[in-house]
Enzyme design. Structure first.
Site, mmCIF file in Angstrom:
data_model
loop_
_atom_site.group_PDB
_atom_site.id
_atom_site.type_symbol
_atom_site.label_atom_id
_atom_site.label_comp_id
_atom_site.label_asym_id
_atom_site.label_seq_id
_atom_site.Cartn_x
_atom_site.Cartn_y
_atom_site.Cartn_z
ATOM 1 N N CYS A 345 0.876 -1.184 0.000
ATOM 2 C CA CYS A 345 0.000 0.000 0.000
ATOM 3 C C CYS A 345 0.907 1.227 0.000
ATOM 4 O O CYS A 345 1.211 1.779 1.055
ATOM 5 C CB CYS A 345 -0.933 -0.004 1.200
ATOM 6 S SG CYS A 345 -1.959 -1.489 1.343
ATOM 7 N N PRO A 348 1.147 7.802 -0.587
ATOM 8 C CA PRO A 348 1.614 8.665 -1.690
ATOM 9 C C PRO A 348 3.107 8.561 -1.990
ATOM 10 O O PRO A 348 3.631 9.387 -2.741
ATOM 11 C CB PRO A 348 1.290 10.063 -1.173
ATOM 12 C CG PRO A 348 1.479 9.956 0.306
ATOM 13 C CD PRO A 348 1.035 8.557 0.679
ATOM 14 N N CYS A 470 -1.859 3.165 11.281
ATOM 15 C CA CYS A 470 -1.918 4.446 11.988
ATOM 16 C C CYS A 470 -3.115 4.462 12.927
ATOM 17 O O CYS A 470 -3.791 5.487 13.074
ATOM 18 C CB CYS A 470 -1.976 5.605 11.004
ATOM 19 S SG CYS A 470 -3.338 5.518 9.826
#
Length: 626
Positions: A345, A348, A470
């Site tokens: 994943c 960005p 997170c």
């Protein structure tokens, strides 16, 4: 002219009138001289030539010398009366001679010698001692005043503490009617904040400050309700925080989420060094410091006169704006040069570019993201930062074991609810609940198993998987890793991070594998960074455990039928049995104007090509979610 000076004079030598000296002077009297043949000043009359102490010092002299001083004064007075008869010893001359030869000081003796043989010189010493005593007394008085001030301050503090304790003792839970009234009207945030603090103080010392008629759960329920209303959370999240933390620490966590985390950047070592980057930004009026000793590439920015994302250094790819917590998964992964690595994943691109910098653009990195619209930002950042060893792909992460495998290392920063980045995204307060936790947990389990299956356990340098989120919830972290430990041939290894709280081996009534203590948790109220979870796994065998083999067999059999039909449904479908959940009598199309005949059996378009579609009643096609 108003100063009175006490002067003592010695008697003249016998037979020589006016041949003496003025007291305190070593010169002969004015106009007089001492004959060479006379006795003159000898040791016999040396004591008479010594000047006496002043009147003030005579008063402070010991009592044992009082009589001697009085006799000397009488003799001096008689001698002065005799000598003043002569014109050569006028008052002006006496005063002038004394003032010329000896200084007048109210604190020092007039010519008093410390070497007096008869002890008269001790008068000055005793005065000095008394002055020292006076100085000591002054210091003692000042010390006493300071002690008194300290006692007064301590008494005020104690009184304030008693007042606070009395205020806390008066805290009582509101009644049901008061709670209903608060739900109708707008909440009083100031009153609610005070009640939260009082409730926390009561829970901290519950045995002494509690209301005997109320239970601890009632206090906790009120605390959760007040926290949810005061900070703007859905009640489910506040309940989750109170289960994870103590009440006082949950309050600190919520307070920390109201303050943004420091802005941090990562120096791109493919293009520059941190020292050169820091100097260049300082020249542009940017106030910054190194993050800490644990990072060699991180900088924390306090303030900047220019937008930190629009400087020439940023556009040239010298740094990446990246949170400090996102450094940690890459540091735990510890990639080596010339390895084959998968970032499942990647968007960005902060972690991917960090991995490329550690590998010095060697080896191969597969940067994947399942959302196509996020690949534009990922590709742009990789170009700007000078990354040349990365392949960008757009696949479902769960498909990698079948498409591309045999990686040395895999980094999985899994999608999560974001409960650790509430300060960055306040919308989480109202948009996430337990249902979102359950959905994310299921997806995270599937992604982690796929990441483990994509790793080659026989790799000479690798065989590692780093799982990170997170989020701070146990449901998305320890529970997911514990599931992977039971389903695959992996074990938890140390992350290599020197700070952070250990992972949880037990949570309420659940017990996890003890090795989960090697994982690391990071909290905003403890480490001043986004909430994060990092766990490093080592794959020791490419073979699946026996239990995992059985589950995989059932799942593969179900996937062979279009849309995930079970083996029993497949048999029912082949036999055309009713109640199978699949229609075998789907109508055929008419051809050449002739009425088509109905055919039994499943249509070949319904799942035989693995399209994920299954036949449904009415001949309609429906895509099933995987």
């Amino acid at each position: 002219g108003d100063t009175m000076v006490a002067v003592t004079a010695a008697p003249a030598v016998k037979g020589k009138k006016g041949k003496g000296k003025v007291a305190g002077s070593d010169k002969p009297s004015k106009g007089k001289s001492v004959s060479k043949g006379g006795k003159g000043f000898t040791d016999d009359n040396a004591n008479w030539l010594k000047p006496k102490a002043s009147a003030e010092k005579r008063k402070s002299a010991p009592q044992k010398k009082a009589s001697v001083v009085a006799d000397d004064d009488d003799a001096d007075d008689d001698f002065l009366e005799d000598e003043l008869v002569d014109d050569d010893f006028a008052d002006d001359d006496l005063v002038s001679d004394v003032s010329d030869d000896e200084p007048i000081d109210g604190k020092a003796d007039l010519g008093l010698d410390d070497s007096d043989e008869d002890g008269d010189g001790d008068l000055g010493g005793s005065s000095d001692e008394e002055e020292e005593d006076d100085a000591q007394m002054e210091v003692e008085r000042e010390a006493a005043e300071l002690d008194e001030e300290a006692r007064r301050v301590a008494a005020e503090d104690e009184a304030e503490l008693r007042t606070n304790i009395q205020r806390v003792n008066k805290f009582v839970l509101p009644s049901g009617q008061e709670i209903e009234k608060e739900e109708i009207v707008a909440p009083d945030l100031a009153m609610m904040a005070t009640r939260i603090k009082d409730n926390l103080a009561t829970l901290a010392n519950f045995a002494e400050l509690r209301d005997p008629s109320r239970t601890r759960q009632e206090y906790l329920d009120l605390l959760a309700r007040d926290m949810a209303a005061h900070y703007g959370y859905v009640p489910d999240l506040v309940q989750l925080f109170l289960r994870l933390f103590s009440p006082a620490e949950a309050y600190e966590f919520l307070e920390a989420n109201e303050t943004p985390r420091p802005l941090t950047i990562r120096a791109n070592t493919l293009r520059t060094r941190r020292r050169d980057l820091a100097q260049a930004l300082i020249n542009r009026s940017v106030s910054l410091d190194p993050i800490d000793k644990w990072s060699k590439v991180g900088l924390v920015v306090y303030e900047s006169a220019v937008p930190i994302g629009a400087t020439p250094e940023y556009l040239a790819g010298h740094y990446m704006i990246q949170s400090a917590s996102s450094f940690l998964p890459v540091m735990a992964l510890a990639p080596h040069e010339h390895e084959r690595i998968l970032d499942m994943c990647a968007a960005p691109g902060g972690k991917t570019s960090y991995v490329a910098a550690l590998m010095r653009n060697t080896g191969t990195i597969f940067a994947n993201d399942s959302k196509k619209d996020r690949l534009k930002g990922l590709t742009a950042n990789l170009h700007r930062l000078g990354v040349t060893n990365t392949v960008v792909c757009n696949l479902d992460g769960r498909a990698f074991p079948k498409v591309i495998g045999r990686f040395d290392r895999v980094l999985l920063d899994a999608p999560c609810t974001g409960l650790g980045v509430i300060a960055k995204d306040p919308s989480v307060k109202l948009q996430k609940d337990f249902k979102d936790l359950q959905r994310c947990q299921q997806l995270q389990k599937e992604l982690l198993l796929a990441a483990i299956d994509s790793v080659n356990a026989d790799s000479k340098t690798g065989g590692y998987v780093v799982y990170s989120t997170c989020s701070i919830s146990v449901e998305e972290n320890e529970m997911v890793v514990d599931y992977a430990l039971r389903s695959r041939s992996v074990k938890v290894v140390p992350c290599g991070l020197d700070f952070g709280r250990p992972g949880l081996a037990k949570y309420r009534d659940k017990r996890f594998h003890p090795s989960l203590a090697e994982a690391r948790r990071f909290y905003p109220h403890v480490h001043n960074m986004d909430g994060f979870f990092v766990c490093k796994l080592r794959k020791f065998s490419n073979k699946l455990p026996a239990a995992a083999n059985a589950q995989a067999g059932e799942r593969s059999t179900a996937e062979e039928v279009g849309g995930g039909a079970t083996a029993q449904q497949t048999q029912n479908l082949a036999a055309g049995a009713p109640g199978s959940g699949l229609r075998a009598d789907a109508p055929a199309r008419k051809r050449d104007g002739k009425q088509g005949k109905k055919r039994k059996g499943a249509s070949k378009d319904a799942g035989e090509r693995g399209s994920g579609l299954s036949a449904t009643p009415g001949g309609k096609k429906k895509r099933l979610s995987i």
